[in-house]
Design a protein around this motif. Structure first.
Motif, short mmCIF file in Angstrom:
data_model
loop_
_atom_site.label_atom_id
_atom_site.label_comp_id
_atom_site.label_asym_id
_atom_site.label_seq_id
_atom_site.Cartn_x
_atom_site.Cartn_y
_atom_site.Cartn_z
N TYR A 162 14.08 1.38 -1.01
CA TYR A 162 12.95 0.52 -1.29
C TYR A 162 11.92 1.31 -2.07
O TYR A 162 11.88 2.55 -2.01
CB TYR A 162 12.35 0.00 0.02
CG TYR A 162 13.30 -0.83 0.86
CD1 TYR A 162 14.18 -1.74 0.25
CD2 TYR A 162 13.32 -0.73 2.24
CE1 TYR A 162 15.05 -2.51 1.01
CE2 TYR A 162 14.19 -1.50 3.02
CZ TYR A 162 15.05 -2.38 2.38
OH TYR A 162 15.92 -3.13 3.13
N TRP A 163 11.05 0.61 -2.80
CA TRP A 163 10.10 1.31 -3.67
C TRP A 163 9.27 2.38 -2.93
O TRP A 163 9.11 3.50 -3.44
CB TRP A 163 9.19 0.30 -4.38
CG TRP A 163 8.14 0.92 -5.24
CD1 TRP A 163 6.80 0.82 -5.13
CD2 TRP A 163 8.37 1.76 -6.40
NE1 TRP A 163 6.16 1.52 -6.11
CE2 TRP A 163 7.10 2.10 -6.92
CE3 TRP A 163 9.51 2.23 -7.03
CZ2 TRP A 163 6.95 2.91 -8.04
CZ3 TRP A 163 9.37 3.04 -8.16
CH2 TRP A 163 8.08 3.38 -8.65
N PRO A 164 8.75 2.12 -1.73
CA PRO A 164 7.99 3.18 -1.06
C PRO A 164 8.82 4.43 -0.74
O PRO A 164 8.26 5.50 -0.51
CB PRO A 164 7.50 2.50 0.23
CG PRO A 164 7.47 1.05 -0.10
CD PRO A 164 8.67 0.85 -0.99
N GLU A 165 10.16 4.30 -0.71
CA GLU A 165 11.04 5.42 -0.38
C GLU A 165 11.58 6.12 -1.63
O GLU A 165 12.26 7.14 -1.51
CB GLU A 165 12.22 4.93 0.45
CG GLU A 165 11.84 4.26 1.75
CD GLU A 165 13.02 3.56 2.39
OE1 GLU A 165 13.19 3.72 3.62
OE2 GLU A 165 13.77 2.87 1.68
N PHE A 166 11.33 5.57 -2.78
CA PHE A 166 11.87 6.10 -4.03
C PHE A 166 11.39 7.53 -4.23
O PHE A 166 10.18 7.82 -4.20
CB PHE A 166 11.42 5.21 -5.19
CG PHE A 166 12.02 5.53 -6.52
CD1 PHE A 166 13.35 5.25 -6.78
CD2 PHE A 166 11.25 6.09 -7.53
CE1 PHE A 166 13.91 5.52 -8.03
CE2 PHE A 166 11.79 6.37 -8.77
CZ PHE A 166 13.12 6.09 -9.03
N VAL A 206 2.09 1.88 -3.53
CA VAL A 206 1.12 2.47 -4.46
C VAL A 206 1.23 4.00 -4.46
O VAL A 206 1.06 4.65 -5.50
CB VAL A 206 -0.31 2.03 -4.09
CG1 VAL A 206 -1.34 2.84 -4.87
CG2 VAL A 206 -0.50 0.55 -4.39
N GLU A 207 1.54 4.57 -3.30
CA GLU A 207 1.69 6.03 -3.24
C GLU A 207 2.85 6.49 -4.11
O GLU A 207 2.79 7.53 -4.77
CB GLU A 207 1.89 6.46 -1.79
CG GLU A 207 0.69 6.16 -0.89
CD GLU A 207 0.95 6.58 0.55
OE1 GLU A 207 1.97 7.26 0.79
OE2 GLU A 207 0.13 6.24 1.42
N THR A 208 3.94 5.71 -4.13
CA THR A 208 5.07 6.04 -5.01
C THR A 208 4.66 5.91 -6.47
O THR A 208 5.07 6.72 -7.32
CB THR A 208 6.27 5.12 -4.72
OG1 THR A 208 6.60 5.21 -3.34
CG2 THR A 208 7.47 5.51 -5.56
N THR A 209 3.86 4.91 -6.79
CA THR A 209 3.37 4.74 -8.16
C THR A 209 2.60 5.96 -8.63
O THR A 209 2.77 6.43 -9.76
CB THR A 209 2.48 3.48 -8.26
OG1 THR A 209 3.24 2.33 -7.89
CG2 THR A 209 1.94 3.31 -9.66
N GLU A 210 1.77 6.50 -7.76
CA GLU A 210 1.02 7.70 -8.12
C GLU A 210 1.95 8.89 -8.37
O GLU A 210 1.76 9.68 -9.29
CB GLU A 210 0.02 8.03 -7.01
CG GLU A 210 -1.07 6.96 -6.85
CD GLU A 210 -1.94 7.20 -5.63
OE1 GLU A 210 -1.61 8.12 -4.84
OE2 GLU A 210 -2.93 6.46 -5.45
N ARG A 211 3.01 8.98 -7.55
CA ARG A 211 3.94 10.10 -7.71
C ARG A 211 4.78 9.97 -8.98
O ARG A 211 5.05 10.97 -9.66
CB ARG A 211 4.86 10.20 -6.49
CG ARG A 211 4.16 10.65 -5.21
CD ARG A 211 5.15 11.04 -4.13
NE ARG A 211 5.93 9.89 -3.67
CZ ARG A 211 5.58 9.13 -2.63
NH1 ARG A 211 4.47 9.38 -1.97
NH2 ARG A 211 6.35 8.12 -2.25
N ARG A 244 0.84 -1.21 0.00
CA ARG A 244 0.00 0.00 0.00
C ARG A 244 0.87 1.25 0.00
O ARG A 244 0.54 2.24 -0.67
CB ARG A 244 -0.94 -0.02 1.21
CG ARG A 244 -1.96 1.11 1.21
CD ARG A 244 -3.08 0.84 2.19
NE ARG A 244 -3.98 -0.21 1.75
CZ ARG A 244 -4.97 -0.02 0.88
NH1 ARG A 244 -5.19 1.18 0.34
NH2 ARG A 244 -5.75 -1.02 0.55
N ALA A 245 1.98 1.23 0.72
CA ALA A 245 2.90 2.37 0.70
C ALA A 245 3.51 2.53 -0.70
O ALA A 245 3.72 3.65 -1.18
CB ALA A 245 3.99 2.19 1.75
#
Length: 323
Positions: free
Chosen positions: A231-235, A54-59, A51-52
């Motif tokens: 990690y992807w959520p931190e990208f 997905v927020e990076t995907t939106e950004r 879920r975290a």
């Protein structure tokens, strides 16, 4: 205070990277690695990490729009992921259903005319995920300003294998002659709609491998690859811009190599090949270092002398002026 200073430094670095970038790749592919490790480090479970992420995907969709990327492919779920615990996959499938429908209805998706497509063996997915995929594709099918490919139940080698089997079956049935097989023949069988060659592959999470991702479109185009540790959520956007800078350096290196090879050809090949070599040099002349541009000028002077009957002495077989 420390957090504020860190944010200030990050913002300054991001502005610096933005000024350094002069162009953008057309197609970026991302291996979104590290969601589960991010969750474990922060005391959560795998679902929290996804879920975290997905927020990076939106950004990243916003960042692609900022720099001019036209196609983005996200490695979301591989065929190997089916081997993970069922409870993890079921939670991820629920999240995919939720976000696919949410993206398909999002105002910014329609404002920026984003076409959402799934690539992979989607028939292997649960029916509810297939229905969500179908909904997102139908809602955005007519758009072509930006393409978002979501790799689901994806395996690069398996897609190539299926395409090869399809070609073999057509040959056996007499519908296709072997000498008619070309690049387009394979590409038409890989996906329902065309996928551009990949210019840049980004992998987060620290691993330095491309994991069988888009092998046909990446290797054939000699895609630049950017590995990074977050990690992807931190990208972050700064990480994304560093990837774009890697692509630009790779593209510049490619142009310089082409120019150097053509420069050598001008002195070494036969007369019928010279027009193509000259054309390449003219296209990539500015990629050459100053010293090598001097070599080119020497060759051009020698060519002029040759036309006047004076020969081409003074130029060695590497294309460099002799001392």
């Amino acid at each position: 205070m420390r957090r504020w200073f860190r944010q200030y430094v990050d913002a300054a670095y991001e502005r610096l990277l933005s000024r350094e970038i002069s162009g953008a790749p057309t197609h970026v592919a991302v291996i979104q690695d590290g969601n589960r490790r991010y969750a474990r480090r922060n005391g959560g479970d795998a679902h929290d990490g996804h879920r975290a992420g997905v927020e990076t995907t939106e950004r990243i969709l916003e960042w692609c729009n900022d720099v001019g990327v036209e196609e983005l492919t996200l490695y979301t779920f591989s065929t190997e992921n089916f081997d993970r615990p069922a409870e993890q996959n079921e939670a991820l499938f629920d999240l995919l259903c939720e976000k696919l429908r949410e993206f398909a209805d999002a105002e910014q998706v329609h404002e920026h005319e984003i076409c959402i497509r799934a690539i992979g063996e989607t028939e292997m997915l649960p029916e509810r995920v297939q229905n969500a995929v179908d909904y997102a594709e139908r809602r955005t099918r007519e758009y072509d300003r930006f393409v978002l490919n979501i790799a689901l139940a994806y395996g690069g080698r398996s897609r190539l294998l299926e395409a090869t089997r399809g070609v073999a079956a057509d040959v056996e049935a007499g519908d296709l002659e072997p000498d008619q097989i070309d690049v387009e023949t394979i590409e038409r069988r890989l996906y329902d709609r065309p996928v551009r060659d990949v210019d840049l592959i980004i992998r987060t999470g620290g691993d330095e491998r491309t994991s069988n991702f888009l092998p046909w479109h990446a290797n054939g185009n000699e895609a630049a690859v950017f590995f990074c540790t977050p990690y992807w959520p931190e990208f972050s956007k700064a990480d994304f811009l560093r990837g774009i800078r890697t692509y630009e350096h790779r593209a510049e290196s490619w142009r310089r190599t082409r120019a150097r090879r053509a420069l050598a050809l001008l002195a070494a090949v036969s007369e019928p090949d010279l027009p193509e070599a000259r054309s390449i040099v003219d296209r990539f002349r500015d990629s050459l270092p100053t010293a090598e541009r001097s070599d080119l000028e020497a060759i051009e002077r020698a060519d002029a002398s040759n036309e006047n009957g004076q020969g081409v002495e003074g130029i060695d077989s590497s294309g460099r002026a002799a001392d």
